[in-house]
Design a protein around this motif. Sequence first.
Motif, short mmCIF file in Angstrom:
data_model
loop_
_atom_site.label_atom_id
_atom_site.label_comp_id
_atom_site.label_asym_id
_atom_site.label_seq_id
_atom_site.Cartn_x
_atom_site.Cartn_y
_atom_site.Cartn_z
N SER A 50 0.83 -1.20 0.00
CA SER A 50 0.00 0.00 0.00
C SER A 50 0.87 1.24 0.00
O SER A 50 1.88 1.33 0.69
CB SER A 50 -0.92 0.00 1.22
N SER A 53 1.36 3.33 3.34
CA SER A 53 2.32 2.89 4.35
C SER A 53 3.73 3.39 4.07
O SER A 53 4.61 3.27 4.92
CB SER A 53 2.32 1.36 4.43
N THR A 181 -5.42 -3.63 7.63
CA THR A 181 -4.05 -3.79 8.12
C THR A 181 -4.06 -4.75 9.31
O THR A 181 -5.03 -4.79 10.08
CB THR A 181 -3.47 -2.44 8.55
N ASN A 185 -4.99 0.63 13.26
CA ASN A 185 -4.75 1.99 12.80
C ASN A 185 -6.06 2.76 12.81
O ASN A 185 -7.12 2.19 12.54
CB ASN A 185 -4.17 2.01 11.38
N SER A 205 -8.88 0.59 11.04
CA SER A 205 -8.46 -0.67 10.45
C SER A 205 -7.76 -1.52 11.50
O SER A 205 -7.13 -0.99 12.42
CB SER A 205 -7.49 -0.41 9.28
#
Length: 725
Positions: A50, A53, A181, A185, A205
């Motif tokens: 991703s 990130s 994830t 997060n 997430s």
Amino acid sequence: MSRIPEPLFPRKALFTAVLCATLPGVALAQDAGPTALDVLDVSAERGQVSSESTGSYTSGATTTSMKMELGHRETPQAVTVVTRKQMDDFAQNTINDVLEGTTGVTVESVETDRTYYTARGFDINNFQYDGIGLPAVYDNVQGELDTAFFDRVEVVRGANGLMAGSGNPAATVNFIRKRPTPETNASVAVTGGSWDKKRIVGDVSGAVSDSGAVRGRVVAGYEDRNSYLDRYSNEKQMFYGVLEADLTDTTLLTLGHSIQTSDTDSPLWGALPLFYTDGTATDFSRSTSTASDWSYWDNTQHNSFAELQQELAGGWRAKGSVLRLENDSHSELFYQYGTPDPQTGEGLLAYPSQYDLNVEQWVADVYATGPFHLANRTHELVLGATWSRSETVDESRYGQGIGNPLPPLNEWDGNYPRPTFDNGVAGSDWTDRETATYAAARWTLTDSLTAITGVRLTWLDSEGISYGATKNTSYHAVDTPYAGLIFDLNNDHSVYASYTEIFTPQTEVDANRDRLDPIDGVNYELGLKSEFLDDRVQTTVALFQTEQQNVAEVAGTFSGTQDAYYRGIDGLQSEGVELELVGEVTDRIQLFAGYTYVNIEDADGDAAKSFVPEHLAQLRGIWKVPGVQGLEVGSEVRWQSSITQAQGVATTGPNAGAAIITEQDSYAVVDLMASYDFARNWNATLNVNNVTDEKYIESLKKFGTSAQGFYGDPANASLTVSWVY
């Protein structure tokens, strides 16, 4: 039943050429003697990491051009990736914002809530979600599609018929969704800005089971704003939920759904007249709107998907996906047509209409990809099939009072009686079904030379009616070949060449309301791709040429309506060059720079599509300010050369009978940003757009038989405060 257009040259000759291009490389590999099997470069960085990130302007592998994961120098086409970092830095909250900053793409905002896009001079209609999608039914996007759900946007320019379903030579736009994830997060971003803009987006997430085998993510948002345009306002609501489950160590199931509403009051349907009856250009205030105070345009998009991915032996992977996309639109709209008098401003006429549209699309795709060994070398193969069904239903209910004279626009305040919509009704109800199989191989011919070959076979059937005319068409086993070569000059530079045939079904109708035959043609591309500074900077130089037959061109409007009909034009050619640089040029500076030159000519060698800028450039970047931890400042510049549009002839004044040409001079739009981490987990980002207050017309693309247009945003600002955990 429509006939399949004759190809530009025999297809058997193409397959022979592709085979001949491949075999010498295999023979060369055999002559080279024993070679280690692991020639194919498969590093730990391969894969769809991703972009959110990384905090980078560059991306890793992409799969839009192939189902294989290909790095920057492994893809024999020009590809732009707009990462989450870029979207956040410059408040690119809509797809229009993203594509305005994409190399070679023009955003044709002919109205406030319906947008067309072009690349290399042709309309973009291939829109995908995680590599799955269908061409847009009417080659446009209705409503304001938000970017809150997406990790990045990949744009492959040029024909991509092997994976996109049709060989449209413009581009394929692939929206890559955010995924769950394994760690927890969370973030909340609140924005306030000009014209009473209010926006909030939350994103959570993490694992939802103790083992971490089940993960989930929820993104939700709300936005409400007014506008510099008189009476205009828009309200958006967004929700996206996705679950991932590790059914086994090698089996991954993903389920997701998103919904977005975009409800607009007093939208533009059509736009402002651009010239007077004597041929002189109009020059209205930027706030001028032709909308009535009762008009509205509400759009809802539902997007559901399911994916099952299975890791197989020998490095192979199989994946099956199902996508359901539904776009629902309801509107009562007010259009003003005609040409105003230069002295009185009178001459505009009313055209109210009620319009409903529903498009439901289903797509199922299954494929397998992995390595295989031949001639002492390792290659990659993709085998797949796809099925889709698209149903379009729309209805126009015409309002009473069509043709009523209206006051001059400088006196117009939107106060017009809402009519009854019983002055006639027309509409469409048709279904497109497509089945296709595809295969592609990536051949490591030598240590430095790689070839990609592939073909797609497509079966397409349509049935139904559109405004009284049949939509029945059928195409069987239409082949769309693809061939590409990549040669590594050294560890940092690669040259490439690619060839793709074009097969693009069209929804436009002729004067008899029969659907035009598909576009047929070829697309060539040559390029140089490089990586610098330990691969932190990527560059692309691409030369392209496209030849097309039977391209739709507006030829008139149906009697008593503002609905356009079209004709097919042969011999349209587009050629040009694209340059792109993206990456971390120093430890403190990230840049994105793009430039495009395109020349479009018809069969007689005359300039065509003059509403597409010949030169287009973007430059944006951020700088981490030394000595102030967490402070970044940046700027974005978008520039285009002048554009024109032929508008017919003047009917009054000394120039009566002379041709009218509307021109938008070249212009640049400059944006500024500053971002500061003012506390742990807290950030504030200020964006100031169009700081020079440049006044420009958004688009000169024709709406019906004559171009209308409206002005872009004046200077404006927004402040976003975000908390990230």
